[in-house]
Scaffold this motif. Sequence first.
Motif, short mmCIF file in Angstrom:
data_model
loop_
_atom_site.label_atom_id
_atom_site.label_comp_id
_atom_site.label_asym_id
_atom_site.label_seq_id
_atom_site.Cartn_x
_atom_site.Cartn_y
_atom_site.Cartn_z
N GLY A 67 0.85 -1.09 0.02
CA GLY A 67 0.02 0.01 0.03
C GLY A 67 0.64 1.35 0.11
O GLY A 67 0.35 2.04 -0.68
N TYR A 68 1.99 1.33 0.63
CA TYR A 68 3.05 2.29 0.69
C TYR A 68 3.52 2.72 -0.61
O TYR A 68 3.36 3.67 -1.11
CB TYR A 68 4.09 2.03 1.79
N GLY A 70 2.23 1.83 -3.56
CA GLY A 70 1.10 2.16 -4.50
C GLY A 70 0.56 3.55 -4.13
O GLY A 70 0.35 4.21 -5.04
N LEU A 71 -0.01 3.89 -2.93
CA LEU A 71 -0.58 4.97 -2.60
C LEU A 71 0.32 6.18 -2.24
O LEU A 71 -0.18 7.18 -2.60
CB LEU A 71 -1.60 4.69 -1.39
N VAL A 72 1.19 5.79 -1.64
CA VAL A 72 2.17 7.16 -1.18
C VAL A 72 3.49 7.35 -2.38
O VAL A 72 3.40 8.34 -2.90
CB VAL A 72 2.88 6.64 -0.06
N LYS A 74 3.21 5.97 -5.35
CA LYS A 74 2.55 6.08 -6.84
C LYS A 74 3.16 5.33 -7.71
O LYS A 74 3.45 5.57 -9.22
CB LYS A 74 2.60 7.56 -7.44
N LEU A 77 1.17 -1.18 -9.93
CA LEU A 77 0.84 -2.17 -8.97
C LEU A 77 2.10 -3.43 -9.40
O LEU A 77 2.60 -3.99 -8.39
CB LEU A 77 -0.29 -2.80 -9.38
#
Length: 423
Positions: A67-68, A70-72, A74, A77
């Motif tokens: 998650g870090y 992908g979300l932070v 960018k 995947l």
Amino acid sequence: MTIWIEGVYPFLAGFSEAAVSAAFFEKFLGRSGKPGRVLLFALLSGLALDLPTGLWKPAEFACLLLGYGGLVLKAPLGSALFHLIGTMGMTQLCYGMINSVSAGLFPFLYPLRPAILGPVFMAAGDGLALGLSWLCFRAVFNRFHYRLEEPEAADGLFLPLLLLWAAGGYIGHGLYGNTLPITGASLERVLRHLRLFLVQALGLFSLFSVLSAHQRISGDRARIALSERRIRIQEQYVREAQKRYTGLRALRHDLNNHLLVLQGLLEKNELEEVRAYLTGLRGEAARLSFPFQTGRPAVDVLLENKTASAVRQGIAVTGALTVPPSCPVEDGDLCLLLANALDNALHACAGMGEREERFICLSGSKQGDFWLLQIENSFRTGSRFRPGTGLSNIRRTAEKYRGTVTINTGGSVFTLRILLLLS
């Protein structure tokens, strides 16, 4: 001491492992440069992993790290998942190898000083495992120098990495866990832990082999992509040259007719008609000439096409560019440098608002034994710059000619400088 061992120390050990894993996970993805962000993630991860969720802690941390990424960060995947498995697999194998050494030696040494050797072995083991992880990660970057920019480049490598990660997790957490045996010291026990140590060392070597294979695949794909781009540029040049040759041949064929018309107008003293006729001829000649005269016809064709694309989007293109005769860069590679640089510049300008100033400025200057190629373009202030395949192609091509590439993103102007050795 009990509070320290049971409460504070596990959190500190987990925080250190999370920080090292996150730091190298960022570097794998090419997003490193903010230590505060890594430490904050490690702190939040340590707090989250202390919660009684009932989940397997390595799997829980893997989800947090994914998650870090992908979300932070960018990251795509596929890229985040591939480098997550490589990062955690390497960390678990390093910790598992140190666990094998500790489990083999501890039963022999524990009876000597029971009150001291327990905490000492625990701290020393975590410290050595952390140091070994750091050395392995550094070895990867010193040896491979790569980043996965296209997830499809890892085709066929996910499964081997996943198996290595699973094997390391099973040995480290399934067979050893978080405790050390204090009884049962025997040669047979030492040999068993030695075999597990060798299995994990072999797994670590296999992981390096997988990453080496990945580097070769990425390099082959990059070389193929560069070759295909050069072929497209050369085909474009040939088509444009043929079109202009046809126009020049037609103009040359009609030249005698034009001269006869001008002669007739001059004999009648029709000077205004002569001026108008010459203006039309100049326009026709200008249509068949290139807006840039660099000294390299292939580069002229490329710049004309990119300039036309910019004009259609309302982007102003200025500057002058002349390639020194002593420049050793081949036409295909020079077109490749400019094509990638101008594509990036056009993409940055296209992302700006219609009321914002959008421009591209080209320049080239000879500085001693070097030639400096500079491309400036406007971009949205505050937007985040992420190096991509285009910039990698530029760096790779510049390095082929012992050149360097520098970037400056000051203010609202993006500046790309390519310094090439002429001799």
